[in-house]
Design an enzyme around this catalytic site. Structure first.
Site, PDB file in Angstrom:
ATOM      1  N   ARG A 173      60.685 -26.782   4.637  1.00  0.00           N
ATOM      2  CA  ARG A 173      59.262 -26.744   4.224  1.00  0.00           C
ATOM      3  C   ARG A 173      58.859 -25.567   4.950  1.00  0.00           C
ATOM      4  O   ARG A 173      57.645 -24.720   4.261  1.00  0.00           O
ATOM      5  CB  ARG A 173      58.665 -27.728   4.822  1.00  0.00           C
ATOM      6  CG  ARG A 173      58.838 -29.202   4.376  1.00  0.00           C
ATOM      7  CD  ARG A 173      58.197 -30.301   5.007  1.00  0.00           C
ATOM      8  NE  ARG A 173      58.585 -31.638   4.688  1.00  0.00           N
ATOM      9  CZ  ARG A 173      57.596 -32.280   3.802  1.00  0.00           C
ATOM     10  NH1 ARG A 173      56.460 -31.829   3.484  1.00  0.00           N
ATOM     11  NH2 ARG A 173      57.932 -33.388   3.290  1.00  0.00           N
ATOM     12  N   SER A 184      47.684 -13.669 -12.465  1.00  0.00           N
ATOM     13  CA  SER A 184      47.804 -15.199 -13.153  1.00  0.00           C
ATOM     14  C   SER A 184      48.256 -14.873 -14.743  1.00  0.00           C
ATOM     15  O   SER A 184      48.314 -13.704 -15.246  1.00  0.00           O
ATOM     16  CB  SER A 184      46.455 -15.905 -13.217  1.00  0.00           C
ATOM     17  OG  SER A 184      45.366 -15.255 -13.912  1.00  0.00           O
ATOM     18  N   CYS A 185      48.426 -15.890 -15.240  1.00  0.00           N
ATOM     19  CA  CYS A 185      49.089 -15.888 -16.678  1.00  0.00           C
ATOM     20  C   CYS A 185      47.709 -15.287 -17.526  1.00  0.00           C
ATOM     21  O   CYS A 185      48.245 -14.499 -18.345  1.00  0.00           O
ATOM     22  CB  CYS A 185      49.232 -17.315 -17.017  1.00  0.00           C
ATOM     23  SG  CYS A 185      48.226 -18.564 -17.036  1.00  0.00           S
TER      24      CYS A 185
END
Length: 336
Positions: free
Chosen positions: A79, A150-151
């Site tokens: 984690r 970002s895309c």
């Protein structure tokens, strides 16, 4: 030698980055970390994909991870990024694709486990952002944590760069008509920060915010403060489209704009910017490698200084391909 890569987070982008890396050949994935799925389930999720189809290769499991096309890949379930033993696998470059560790400080935790560089597959509030074909040449080897943006920024930035370089952008508004993503809801559910975002993804057109247009100002400084935008989340599973409406400094014709974008798609932005005059729809571009595919037939001009430009993108596959390309690129710079 291909840079050795680890992937943290085996969700949509993590798995599709993995698939692209296998196809790409210029990077070598040696390890994956995801505390929320077991190895045999990771194998299943990698093999079968509702959007991109079955994995074209062999996938098996062994006691320490996956065997993909005969190659062993370690699988961890930590984690805390600082606890992932990347160094034991030789993974120098980490794709941070959990969507959680998106600041420099949080993403830098990977360096404690032996990694050398971290590429965040999302926008970052403080890490330098790079868009292939736009500002990747400004990368320097002293940068240890960076973002692939970002895309939507990857779609908009190449388009905006060509238009700004050739004609000058005075100002512009962008709308992305965006397929739904994992953050949205299958049925109406609580979403305290974004009430509309809590509505059923498959039944609604949902207005939403996006920082993609403003982020272009970070990768193209001359456009800083000149662009902003919004999103419309729509009931499609993949492939999105950018509508850039802008005022130009230099008067021109729509045909000249098409010519500039076609030339760029065949030369300096080949493989990044696509160009089409076909009567395509979104599903025709599922699995397309480009960051941005300019749709010459979809755009319109009001006059010689005011135009609407339309460009498509596979927000999963095309973006993930750029993550791999960015790692391949920075590894070459680092080796110099």
């Amino acid at each position: 030698m291909a840079p050795k890569v680890g992937i943290n987070g085996f969700g949509r982008i993590g798995r599709i980055v993995f698939r692209n890396a296998i196809n790409h050949g210029e990077v070598d994935v040696v390890a994956v970390n995801d505390p929320f799925i077991e190895t045999h389930y990771a194998a299943y999720m990698l093999k079968y994909d509702s959007t991109h189809g079955q994995f074209k290769g062999t996938i098996e499991t062994y006691e320490e991870g996956l065997i993909v096309n005969g190659k062993k890949i370690r699988f961890f379930a930590e984690r805390d990024p600082a606890a992932i033993p990347w160094g034991t696998t030789g993974a120098d470059y980490i794709v941070e694709s959990t969507g959680v560790f998106t600041t420099q400080e949080k993403a830098a935790a990977h360096l404690k486990g032996g990694a050398k560089k971290v590429v965040i597959s999302a926008p970052s509030a403080d890490a330098p952002m790079f868009v292939m074909g736009v500002n990747n040449t400004s990368y320097t080897k002293d940068i240890n944590v960076l973002s692939n943006a970002s895309c939507t920024t990857n779609c908009l930035a190449p388009l905006a760069k060509v238009i700004n370089d050739k004609f000058g952008i005075v100002e512009g508004l962008m709308t992305t008509v965006h397929s739904y993503t994992a953050t949205q809801k299958v049925v109406d559910a609580p979403s305290s920060k974004d009430w509309r975002g809590g509505r059923t993804a498959a039944q609604n057109i949902i207005p939403s915010s996006t920082g993609a247009a403003k982020a272009v100002g970070k990768v193209i400084p001359t456009l800083n403060g000149k662009l902003t935008g919004m999103a419309m989340r729509v009931p499609t599973s993949n492939v999105s489209v950018v509508d850039l409406t802008c005022r130009l400094e230099k008067a021109t014709s729509y045909d000249e704009i098409k010519k500039a974008l076609k030339d760029a798609s065949e030369n300096e932005l080949k493989g990044i910017l696509g160009y089409t005059e076909d009567d395509i729809v979104s599903s025709d571009l599922n699995g397309d490698d480009h960051s941005s595919i300019f749709d010459a037939k979809a755009g319109i001009a009001l006059n010689s200084n005011f135009v609407k430009l339309v460009s498509w993108y596979d927000n999963e596959w095309g973006y993930s391909r750029r993550v791999v390309d960015l790692i391949a690129y920075i590894s070459k710079v680092d080796a110099q």
